[in-house]
Design a protein around this motif. Structure first.
Motif, PDB file in Angstrom:
ATOM      1  N   SER A  79     -18.213 -13.141  24.526  1.00 43.78           N
ATOM      2  CA  SER A  79     -17.647 -11.725  24.551  1.00 43.78           C
ATOM      3  C   SER A  79     -19.036 -10.926  24.443  1.00 43.78           C
ATOM      4  CB  SER A  79     -16.948 -11.590  22.969  1.00 43.78           C
ATOM      5  OG  SER A  79     -16.715 -10.103  22.772  1.00 43.78           O
ATOM      6  N   LEU A  80     -18.877  -9.755  25.354  1.00 43.15           N
ATOM      7  CA  LEU A  80     -19.916  -8.770  25.380  1.00 43.15           C
ATOM      8  C   LEU A  80     -19.852  -7.843  24.150  1.00 43.15           C
ATOM      9  CD1 LEU A  80     -22.178  -7.500  27.024  1.00 43.15           C
ATOM     10  CD2 LEU A  80     -20.568  -5.843  28.006  1.00 43.15           C
ATOM     11  N   ARG A  81     -18.879  -7.828  23.295  1.00 38.92           N
ATOM     12  CA  ARG A  81     -18.788  -7.029  22.315  1.00 38.92           C
ATOM     13  C   ARG A  81     -19.508  -7.896  20.966  1.00 38.92           C
ATOM     14  NH1 ARG A  81     -15.139  -2.763  23.260  1.00 38.92           N
ATOM     15  NH2 ARG A  81     -13.729  -3.282  24.932  1.00 38.92           N
ATOM     16  N   ALA A  82     -19.294  -9.262  21.046  1.00 35.96           N
ATOM     17  CA  ALA A  82     -20.042 -10.052  19.957  1.00 35.96           C
ATOM     18  C   ALA A  82     -21.324 -10.102  20.465  1.00 35.96           C
ATOM     19  CB  ALA A  82     -19.444 -11.275  20.049  1.00 35.96           C
ATOM     20  N   LEU A  83     -21.912 -10.247  21.703  1.00 36.37           N
ATOM     21  CA  LEU A  83     -23.391 -10.175  21.867  1.00 36.37           C
ATOM     22  C   LEU A  83     -24.134  -8.978  21.689  1.00 36.37           C
ATOM     23  CD1 LEU A  83     -22.986 -12.195  25.403  1.00 36.37           C
ATOM     24  CD2 LEU A  83     -24.039 -13.187  23.086  1.00 36.37           C
ATOM     25  N   TYR A  84     -23.245  -7.840  21.921  1.00 34.71           N
ATOM     26  CA  TYR A  84     -23.849  -6.703  21.651  1.00 34.71           C
ATOM     27  C   TYR A  84     -23.022  -5.454  21.207  1.00 34.71           C
ATOM     28  CZ  TYR A  84     -27.191  -2.338  22.717  1.00 34.71           C
ATOM     29  OH  TYR A  84     -27.609  -1.443  22.468  1.00 34.71           O
ATOM     30  N   PRO A  85     -22.830  -5.650  19.877  1.00 31.80           N
ATOM     31  CA  PRO A  85     -21.792  -4.873  19.094  1.00 31.80           C
ATOM     32  C   PRO A  85     -22.080  -3.083  19.464  1.00 31.80           C
ATOM     33  CG  PRO A  85     -22.746  -6.387  17.511  1.00 31.80           C
ATOM     34  CD  PRO A  85     -23.502  -6.308  18.727  1.00 31.80           C
ATOM     35  N   ASN A  86     -23.037  -2.798  19.976  1.00 34.20           N
ATOM     36  CA  ASN A  86     -23.426  -1.353  20.082  1.00 34.20           C
ATOM     37  C   ASN A  86     -22.942  -1.123  21.661  1.00 34.20           C
ATOM     38  OD1 ASN A  86     -24.187  -0.392  17.446  1.00 34.20           O
ATOM     39  ND2 ASN A  86     -26.189  -1.255  18.169  1.00 34.20           N
ATOM     40  N   ILE A  87     -22.106  -1.713  22.228  1.00 30.56           N
ATOM     41  CA  ILE A  87     -21.826  -1.568  23.596  1.00 30.56           C
ATOM     42  C   ILE A  87     -21.269  -0.259  24.074  1.00 30.56           C
ATOM     43  CG2 ILE A  87     -19.339  -2.601  23.195  1.00 30.56           C
ATOM     44  CD1 ILE A  87     -21.932  -3.144  26.185  1.00 30.56           C
ATOM     45  N   SER A  88     -20.556   0.275  23.023  1.00 27.62           N
ATOM     46  CA  SER A  88     -19.894   1.576  23.267  1.00 27.62           C
ATOM     47  C   SER A  88     -21.172   2.717  23.554  1.00 27.62           C
ATOM     48  CB  SER A  88     -19.171   2.258  22.415  1.00 27.62           C
ATOM     49  OG  SER A  88     -19.776   2.295  20.936  1.00 27.62           O
ATOM     50  N   ASN A  89     -22.480   2.318  23.221  1.00 24.43           N
ATOM     51  CA  ASN A  89     -23.807   3.199  23.254  1.00 24.43           C
ATOM     52  C   ASN A  89     -24.312   3.045  24.722  1.00 24.43           C
ATOM     53  OD1 ASN A  89     -23.217   4.364  20.706  1.00 24.43           O
ATOM     54  ND2 ASN A  89     -24.603   2.796  19.934  1.00 24.43           N
ATOM     55  N   VAL A  90     -23.649   2.146  25.460  1.00 22.67           N
ATOM     56  CA  VAL A  90     -24.176   1.863  26.899  1.00 22.67           C
ATOM     57  C   VAL A  90     -23.735   3.029  27.652  1.00 22.67           C
ATOM     58  CG1 VAL A  90     -24.804   0.144  28.483  1.00 22.67           C
ATOM     59  CG2 VAL A  90     -24.849  -0.668  26.399  1.00 22.67           C
ATOM     60  N   SER A  91     -24.173   3.674  27.961  1.00 16.80           N
ATOM     61  CA  SER A  91     -23.595   4.697  29.072  1.00 16.80           C
ATOM     62  C   SER A  91     -24.590   5.193  30.234  1.00 16.80           C
ATOM     63  CB  SER A  91     -23.179   6.041  28.295  1.00 16.80           C
ATOM     64  OG  SER A  91     -24.304   6.585  27.594  1.00 16.80           O
ATOM     65  N   THR A  92     -25.933   4.788  30.064  1.00 17.74           N
ATOM     66  CA  THR A  92     -26.717   5.414  31.386  1.00 17.74           C
ATOM     67  C   THR A  92     -27.038   4.130  32.128  1.00 17.74           C
ATOM     68  OG1 THR A  92     -28.678   5.097  29.746  1.00 17.74           O
ATOM     69  CG2 THR A  92     -27.356   7.207  29.800  1.00 17.74           C
ATOM     70  N   LYS A  93     -27.505   4.293  33.248  1.00 19.37           N
ATOM     71  CA  LYS A  93     -28.454   3.404  34.030  1.00 19.37           C
ATOM     72  C   LYS A  93     -29.430   2.637  33.405  1.00 19.37           C
ATOM     73  CE  LYS A  93     -29.512   2.197  38.771  1.00 19.37           C
ATOM     74  NZ  LYS A  93     -28.431   1.103  38.983  1.00 19.37           N
ATOM     75  N   GLU A  94     -30.093   3.264  32.542  1.00 20.82           N
ATOM     76  CA  GLU A  94     -31.313   2.809  31.900  1.00 20.82           C
ATOM     77  C   GLU A  94     -30.741   1.907  30.709  1.00 20.82           C
ATOM     78  OE1 GLU A  94     -33.916   4.750  28.785  1.00 20.82           O
ATOM     79  OE2 GLU A  94     -35.049   4.910  30.851  1.00 20.82           O
ATOM     80  N   SER A  95     -29.754   2.183  29.920  1.00 20.42           N
ATOM     81  CA  SER A  95     -29.232   1.550  28.998  1.00 20.42           C
ATOM     82  C   SER A  95     -28.599   0.131  29.428  1.00 20.42           C
ATOM     83  CB  SER A  95     -28.122   2.345  28.177  1.00 20.42           C
ATOM     84  OG  SER A  95     -27.082   2.583  28.707  1.00 20.42           O
ATOM     85  N   ILE A  96     -27.781   0.208  30.783  1.00 17.24           N
ATOM     86  CA  ILE A  96     -27.553  -0.822  31.321  1.00 17.24           C
ATOM     87  C   ILE A  96     -28.240  -2.022  31.826  1.00 17.24           C
ATOM     88  CG2 ILE A  96     -25.994  -1.677  33.504  1.00 17.24           C
ATOM     89  CD1 ILE A  96     -24.459   0.900  33.393  1.00 17.24           C
ATOM     90  N   GLU A  97     -29.552  -1.450  32.429  1.00 15.91           N
ATOM     91  CA  GLU A  97     -30.638  -2.172  32.558  1.00 15.91           C
ATOM     92  C   GLU A  97     -31.249  -2.752  31.351  1.00 15.91           C
ATOM     93  OE1 GLU A  97     -33.193   0.304  34.782  1.00 15.91           O
ATOM     94  OE2 GLU A  97     -31.933   0.363  36.549  1.00 15.91           O
ATOM     95  N   LEU A  98     -31.285  -2.218  30.217  1.00 16.56           N
ATOM     96  CA  LEU A  98     -31.711  -2.732  29.072  1.00 16.56           C
ATOM     97  C   LEU A  98     -30.785  -3.929  28.666  1.00 16.56           C
ATOM     98  CD1 LEU A  98     -33.178   0.202  27.150  1.00 16.56           C
ATOM     99  CD2 LEU A  98     -34.528  -1.546  27.982  1.00 16.56           C
ATOM    100  N   LEU A  99     -29.548  -3.809  28.716  1.00 19.69           N
ATOM    101  CA  LEU A  99     -28.535  -4.727  28.384  1.00 19.69           C
ATOM    102  C   LEU A  99     -28.735  -5.966  29.381  1.00 19.69           C
ATOM    103  CD1 LEU A  99     -25.989  -5.678  26.975  1.00 19.69           C
ATOM    104  CD2 LEU A  99     -24.739  -4.539  28.615  1.00 19.69           C
ATOM    105  N   GLU A 100     -28.768  -5.585  30.459  1.00 17.01           N
ATOM    106  CA  GLU A 100     -28.981  -6.968  31.755  1.00 17.01           C
ATOM    107  C   GLU A 100     -30.357  -7.580  31.185  1.00 17.01           C
ATOM    108  OE1 GLU A 100     -28.709  -4.808  35.466  1.00 17.01           O
ATOM    109  OE2 GLU A 100     -26.756  -5.270  35.326  1.00 17.01           O
ATOM    110  N   ASP A 101     -31.324  -7.048  30.660  1.00 18.28           N
ATOM    111  CA  ASP A 101     -32.547  -7.621  30.498  1.00 18.28           C
ATOM    112  C   ASP A 101     -32.310  -8.720  29.356  1.00 18.28           C
ATOM    113  OD1 ASP A 101     -34.006  -6.222  32.550  1.00 18.28           O
ATOM    114  OD2 ASP A 101     -34.967  -4.948  31.043  1.00 18.28           O
ATOM    115  N   MET A 102     -31.735  -7.956  28.128  1.00 18.99           N
ATOM    116  CA  MET A 102     -31.321  -8.860  27.043  1.00 18.99           C
ATOM    117  C   MET A 102     -30.567  -9.918  27.616  1.00 18.99           C
ATOM    118  SD  MET A 102     -28.848  -9.555  24.569  1.00 18.99           S
ATOM    119  CE  MET A 102     -27.573  -8.427  24.955  1.00 18.99           C
ATOM    120  N   LEU A 103     -29.709  -9.888  28.476  1.00 16.77           N
ATOM    121  CA  LEU A 103     -28.744 -11.037  28.741  1.00 16.77           C
ATOM    122  C   LEU A 103     -29.376 -11.912  29.648  1.00 16.77           C
ATOM    123  CD1 LEU A 103     -25.299  -8.942  29.497  1.00 16.77           C
ATOM    124  CD2 LEU A 103     -25.924 -10.852  27.536  1.00 16.77           C
ATOM    125  N   SER A 104     -30.359 -11.619  30.610  1.00 17.09           N
ATOM    126  CA  SER A 104     -31.198 -12.338  31.261  1.00 17.09           C
ATOM    127  C   SER A 104     -32.142 -13.279  30.590  1.00 17.09           C
ATOM    128  CB  SER A 104     -32.071 -11.620  32.527  1.00 17.09           C
ATOM    129  OG  SER A 104     -31.409 -11.097  33.165  1.00 17.09           O
TER     130      SER A 104
END
Length: 180
Positions: A79-104
């Motif tokens: 679950s993405l929500r379980a991996l990153y509970p602040n998922i609702s704060n991901v709203s910009t290209k930069e925040s998406i890239e940070l999320l992808e870095d964490m998942l990588s």
């Protein structure tokens, strides 16, 4: 062993409700699911999430994909929500890239987003940003997605039917019943 296309047709025809709408859509469904199952069999994980309107389905999916009576290995769905509970704060290209870095960093064998929901949701942007995403998009056609009509009064039933077909397809691939 038969190919996934023929296997899917037989599976769809066994379900009288699904056969009426899904039989014609199997050409759209089969290549997309086959490619994603191949990625999973090569070690990639599914990072699963839905838009807010389908949170109920997100819970249903994650509770049922690795049910005890499946008699198969536990599959890598997270679950993405379980991996990153602040998922609702991901709203910009930069925040998406940070999320992808964490998942990588977390999933060194690779991962793919599996998103279900409206195509105009902020959550869909997360999945659309990645080439390996798998999406069931509502009211939008896009690459790597299966289209669903948001005005369909049977949408919830169709989601559950698609889950059953998806789950069965994975089992068939794991147990060498189909050729991907």
């Amino acid at each position: 062993m038969i190919d996934l296309y023929r296997w899917s047709l037989e599976k769809i025809r066994k379900d009288p409700i699904m056969s009426t709408w899904m039989e014609d859509r199997r050409e759209e469904w089969t290549p997309l699911i086959a490619s994603r199952i191949k990625l999973m069999l090569e070690g990639a994980c599914f990072i699963f999430f839905c838009d807010n309107e389908r949170r109920w389905f997100e819970e249903y999916f994650l509770l049922n994909i690795n049910k005890k009576n499946n008699e198969r290995p536990i599959l890598p769905f997270f679950s993405l929500r379980a991996l990153y509970p602040n998922i609702s704060n991901v709203s910009t290209k930069e925040s998406i890239e940070l999320l992808e870095d964490m998942l990588s960093l977390s999933f060194s064998n690779g991962y793919m987003f599996f998103y279900i929901g409206k195509g105009n949701s902020i959550f869909s942007q997360i999945a659309k940003n990645s080439d390996n995403s798998y999406m069931w998009l509502i009211d939008e056609h896009a690459e790597n997605s299966f289209y669903l009509d948001g005005a369909d009064e049977n949408l919830d039933i169709k989601l559950i039917q698609l889950f059953r077909l998806f789950d069965s397809s994975i089992s068939a691939a794991l147990f060498d019943e189909v050729i991907l």
